[in-house]
Design a protein around this motif. Structure first.
Motif, PDB file in Angstrom:
ATOM      1  N   ILE A  37       0.833  -1.198   0.000  1.00 52.98           N
ATOM      2  CA  ILE A  37       0.000   0.000   0.000  1.00 52.98           C
ATOM      3  C   ILE A  37       0.870   1.252   0.000  1.00 52.98           C
ATOM      4  O   ILE A  37       1.873   1.329   0.719  1.00 52.98           O
ATOM      5  CB  ILE A  37      -0.896   0.008   1.250  1.00 52.98           C
ATOM      6  CG1 ILE A  37      -1.830  -1.194   1.235  1.00 52.98           C
ATOM      7  CG2 ILE A  37      -1.675   1.304   1.363  1.00 52.98           C
ATOM      8  CD1 ILE A  37      -2.548  -1.407   2.552  1.00 52.98           C
ATOM      9  N   ALA A  38       0.470   2.219  -0.789  1.00 54.90           N
ATOM     10  CA  ALA A  38       1.130   3.528  -0.795  1.00 54.90           C
ATOM     11  C   ALA A  38       0.050   4.574  -0.996  1.00 54.90           C
ATOM     12  O   ALA A  38      -0.580   4.621  -2.043  1.00 54.90           O
ATOM     13  CB  ALA A  38       2.171   3.602  -1.904  1.00 54.90           C
ATOM     14  N   ARG A  39      -0.153   5.376   0.016  1.00 52.34           N
ATOM     15  CA  ARG A  39      -1.178   6.414  -0.062  1.00 52.34           C
ATOM     16  C   ARG A  39      -0.624   7.723   0.469  1.00 52.34           C
ATOM     17  O   ARG A  39       0.157   7.739   1.404  1.00 52.34           O
ATOM     18  CB  ARG A  39      -2.394   6.014   0.768  1.00 52.34           C
ATOM     19  CG  ARG A  39      -3.102   4.809   0.217  1.00 52.34           C
ATOM     20  CD  ARG A  39      -4.469   4.662   0.850  1.00 52.34           C
ATOM     21  NE  ARG A  39      -5.118   3.481   0.321  1.00 52.34           N
ATOM     22  CZ  ARG A  39      -5.236   2.346   0.981  1.00 52.34           C
ATOM     23  NH1 ARG A  39      -4.773   2.243   2.203  1.00 52.34           N
ATOM     24  NH2 ARG A  39      -5.823   1.311   0.442  1.00 52.34           N
ATOM     25  N   GLY A  40      -1.071   8.801  -0.145  1.00 52.39           N
ATOM     26  CA  GLY A  40      -0.695  10.115   0.333  1.00 52.39           C
ATOM     27  C   GLY A  40       0.080  10.903  -0.696  1.00 52.39           C
ATOM     28  O   GLY A  40       0.416  10.408  -1.772  1.00 52.39           O
ATOM     29  N   VAL A  41       0.318  12.139  -0.364  1.00 52.07           N
ATOM     30  CA  VAL A  41       1.097  13.040  -1.202  1.00 52.07           C
ATOM     31  C   VAL A  41       2.308  13.474  -0.392  1.00 52.07           C
ATOM     32  O   VAL A  41       2.195  13.829   0.776  1.00 52.07           O
ATOM     33  CB  VAL A  41       0.266  14.263  -1.627  1.00 52.07           C
ATOM     34  CG1 VAL A  41       1.111  15.251  -2.408  1.00 52.07           C
ATOM     35  CG2 VAL A  41      -0.946  13.832  -2.439  1.00 52.07           C
ATOM     36  N   LEU A  42       3.466  13.417  -1.031  1.00 46.01           N
ATOM     37  CA  LEU A  42       4.714  13.774  -0.367  1.00 46.01           C
ATOM     38  C   LEU A  42       5.259  15.063  -0.956  1.00 46.01           C
ATOM     39  O   LEU A  42       5.393  15.178  -2.178  1.00 46.01           O
ATOM     40  CB  LEU A  42       5.747  12.666  -0.567  1.00 46.01           C
ATOM     41  CG  LEU A  42       5.325  11.258  -0.162  1.00 46.01           C
ATOM     42  CD1 LEU A  42       6.364  10.250  -0.635  1.00 46.01           C
ATOM     43  CD2 LEU A  42       5.137  11.177   1.325  1.00 46.01           C
ATOM     44  N   SER A  43       5.578  16.009  -0.110  1.00 43.48           N
ATOM     45  CA  SER A  43       6.251  17.208  -0.600  1.00 43.48           C
ATOM     46  C   SER A  43       7.686  16.836  -0.928  1.00 43.48           C
ATOM     47  O   SER A  43       8.212  15.816  -0.480  1.00 43.48           O
ATOM     48  CB  SER A  43       6.214  18.312   0.456  1.00 43.48           C
ATOM     49  OG  SER A  43       7.078  17.983   1.523  1.00 43.48           O
ATOM     50  N   ASN A  44       8.350  17.664  -1.704  1.00 45.59           N
ATOM     51  CA  ASN A  44       9.746  17.439  -2.050  1.00 45.59           C
ATOM     52  C   ASN A  44      10.612  17.379  -0.789  1.00 45.59           C
ATOM     53  O   ASN A  44      11.531  16.574  -0.687  1.00 45.59           O
ATOM     54  CB  ASN A  44      10.244  18.533  -2.990  1.00 45.59           C
ATOM     55  CG  ASN A  44      11.629  18.245  -3.510  1.00 45.59           C
ATOM     56  OD1 ASN A  44      11.927  17.133  -3.902  1.00 45.59           O
ATOM     57  ND2 ASN A  44      12.480  19.251  -3.505  1.00 45.59           N
ATOM     58  N   ASP A  45      10.311  18.222   0.197  1.00 44.55           N
ATOM     59  CA  ASP A  45      11.069  18.242   1.447  1.00 44.55           C
ATOM     60  C   ASP A  45      10.952  16.932   2.212  1.00 44.55           C
ATOM     61  O   ASP A  45      11.831  16.597   3.002  1.00 44.55           O
ATOM     62  CB  ASP A  45      10.596  19.385   2.349  1.00 44.55           C
ATOM     63  CG  ASP A  45      11.017  20.745   1.843  1.00 44.55           C
ATOM     64  OD1 ASP A  45      11.890  20.803   0.960  1.00 44.55           O
ATOM     65  OD2 ASP A  45      10.476  21.752   2.329  1.00 44.55           O
ATOM     66  N   VAL A  46       9.871  16.204   2.001  1.00 48.10           N
ATOM     67  CA  VAL A  46       9.673  14.906   2.638  1.00 48.10           C
ATOM     68  C   VAL A  46      10.192  13.788   1.738  1.00 48.10           C
ATOM     69  O   VAL A  46      10.839  12.849   2.199  1.00 48.10           O
ATOM     70  CB  VAL A  46       8.182  14.678   2.979  1.00 48.10           C
ATOM     71  CG1 VAL A  46       7.922  13.243   3.409  1.00 48.10           C
ATOM     72  CG2 VAL A  46       7.738  15.652   4.066  1.00 48.10           C
ATOM     73  N   ALA A  47       9.944  13.878   0.446  1.00 46.29           N
ATOM     74  CA  ALA A  47      10.283  12.793  -0.479  1.00 46.29           C
ATOM     75  C   ALA A  47      11.780  12.525  -0.554  1.00 46.29           C
ATOM     76  O   ALA A  47      12.200  11.357  -0.592  1.00 46.29           O
ATOM     77  CB  ALA A  47       9.736  13.099  -1.880  1.00 46.29           C
ATOM     78  N   PRO A  49      14.419  13.017   1.738  1.00 50.66           N
ATOM     79  CA  PRO A  49      14.960  12.217   2.841  1.00 50.66           C
ATOM     80  C   PRO A  49      14.272  10.858   2.974  1.00 50.66           C
ATOM     81  O   PRO A  49      14.908   9.867   3.344  1.00 50.66           O
ATOM     82  CB  PRO A  49      14.735  13.089   4.084  1.00 50.66           C
ATOM     83  CG  PRO A  49      13.834  14.174   3.682  1.00 50.66           C
ATOM     84  CD  PRO A  49      13.870  14.288   2.199  1.00 50.66           C
ATOM     85  N   LEU A  50      12.984  10.796   2.636  1.00 48.88           N
ATOM     86  CA  LEU A  50      12.267   9.528   2.729  1.00 48.88           C
ATOM     87  C   LEU A  50      12.820   8.504   1.745  1.00 48.88           C
ATOM     88  O   LEU A  50      12.927   7.321   2.062  1.00 48.88           O
ATOM     89  CB  LEU A  50      10.774   9.745   2.498  1.00 48.88           C
ATOM     90  CG  LEU A  50       9.880   8.579   2.895  1.00 48.88           C
ATOM     91  CD1 LEU A  50       9.992   8.298   4.386  1.00 48.88           C
ATOM     92  CD2 LEU A  50       8.439   8.881   2.524  1.00 48.88           C
ATOM     93  N   ALA A  51      13.213   8.938   0.566  1.00 47.99           N
ATOM     94  CA  ALA A  51      13.823   8.025  -0.414  1.00 47.99           C
ATOM     95  C   ALA A  51      15.132   7.460   0.131  1.00 47.99           C
ATOM     96  O   ALA A  51      15.415   6.267  -0.026  1.00 47.99           O
ATOM     97  CB  ALA A  51      14.058   8.747  -1.741  1.00 47.99           C
ATOM     98  N   LEU A  52      15.929   8.288   0.792  1.00 53.28           N
ATOM     99  CA  LEU A  52      17.184   7.817   1.377  1.00 53.28           C
ATOM    100  C   LEU A  52      16.927   6.842   2.526  1.00 53.28           C
ATOM    101  O   LEU A  52      17.601   5.818   2.654  1.00 53.28           O
ATOM    102  CB  LEU A  52      18.018   9.004   1.877  1.00 53.28           C
ATOM    103  CG  LEU A  52      18.539   9.944   0.790  1.00 53.28           C
ATOM    104  CD1 LEU A  52      19.146  11.196   1.422  1.00 53.28           C
ATOM    105  CD2 LEU A  52      19.538   9.234  -0.086  1.00 53.28           C
ATOM    106  N   ILE A  53      15.940   7.148   3.351  1.00 53.02           N
ATOM    107  CA  ILE A  53      15.572   6.254   4.458  1.00 53.02           C
ATOM    108  C   ILE A  53      15.098   4.918   3.914  1.00 53.02           C
ATOM    109  O   ILE A  53      15.539   3.859   4.364  1.00 53.02           O
ATOM    110  CB  ILE A  53      14.482   6.896   5.340  1.00 53.02           C
ATOM    111  CG1 ILE A  53      15.062   8.070   6.118  1.00 53.02           C
ATOM    112  CG2 ILE A  53      13.848   5.865   6.273  1.00 53.02           C
ATOM    113  CD1 ILE A  53      14.024   8.926   6.822  1.00 53.02           C
ATOM    114  N   LEU A  54      14.200   4.957   2.940  1.00 47.99           N
ATOM    115  CA  LEU A  54      13.661   3.724   2.368  1.00 47.99           C
ATOM    116  C   LEU A  54      14.761   2.905   1.711  1.00 47.99           C
ATOM    117  O   LEU A  54      14.810   1.679   1.869  1.00 47.99           O
ATOM    118  CB  LEU A  54      12.552   4.047   1.369  1.00 47.99           C
ATOM    119  CG  LEU A  54      11.863   2.852   0.729  1.00 47.99           C
ATOM    120  CD1 LEU A  54      11.337   1.870   1.764  1.00 47.99           C
ATOM    121  CD2 LEU A  54      10.735   3.338  -0.173  1.00 47.99           C
TER     122      LEU A  54
END
Length: 140
Positions: A37-47, A49-54
């Motif tokens: 599941i993937a839901r929601g909208v990610l701002s660039n400021d979130v996307a 660091p989240l890509a690096l975490i993932l």
């Protein structure tokens, strides 16, 4: 995906999560990675660091959590509720103790630092072996 768009201010989680999973699949072709599941909208400021975490959590799950790549896999979900998002990476391995590993793992230090940047908290469980990052949907 993050750099190849004319409007890179927001990303649909439905596009973001599979793109990061596919990148890891290409780097680790023996891995069984299930993007759920993937839901929601990610701002660039979130996307960003989240890509690096993932990337770090998926890579660690494949390398350290999964012992039998033919029978075991890694599952990842990104869900939201009440203005918060949760990114969870789960594998079929034994899990790890967050306090023990945080002292010796530079990758986990990166994850924890990026989690703080997102005003989030990383939770780890052993049964099932899961790492979840809980964070606000919009960067504060």
């Amino acid at each position: 995906m993050l750099y190849g768009r004319s409007d890179a201010s927001h990303f649909a989680a439905e596009e973001f999560l599979p793109a990061v999973c596919e990148t890891i699949r290409q780097l680790l072709p023996d891995a069984r990675i299930e993007c759920g599941i993937a839901r929601g909208v990610l701002s660039n400021d979130v996307a960003m660091p989240l890509a690096l975490i993932l990337n770090e959590l998926l890579t660690n799950a494949v390398k350290h959590g999964v012992k039998d790549h033919a029978r075991q896999g890694v599952r990842v979900n990104l869900t939201g509720e009440g203005g918060r998002l949760a990114l969870c990476v789960e594998d079929d391995g034994e899990g790890f103790d967050l306090e023990e590993v945080r002292k010796t793992s530079s990758g986990l230090q990166l994850v924890l630092g990026l989690a703080r940047q997102l005003h989030g908290t990383l939770y780890v469980t052993k049964n099932p072996s899961r790492a979840c990052l809980d964070f606000p949907a919009a960067k504060i």
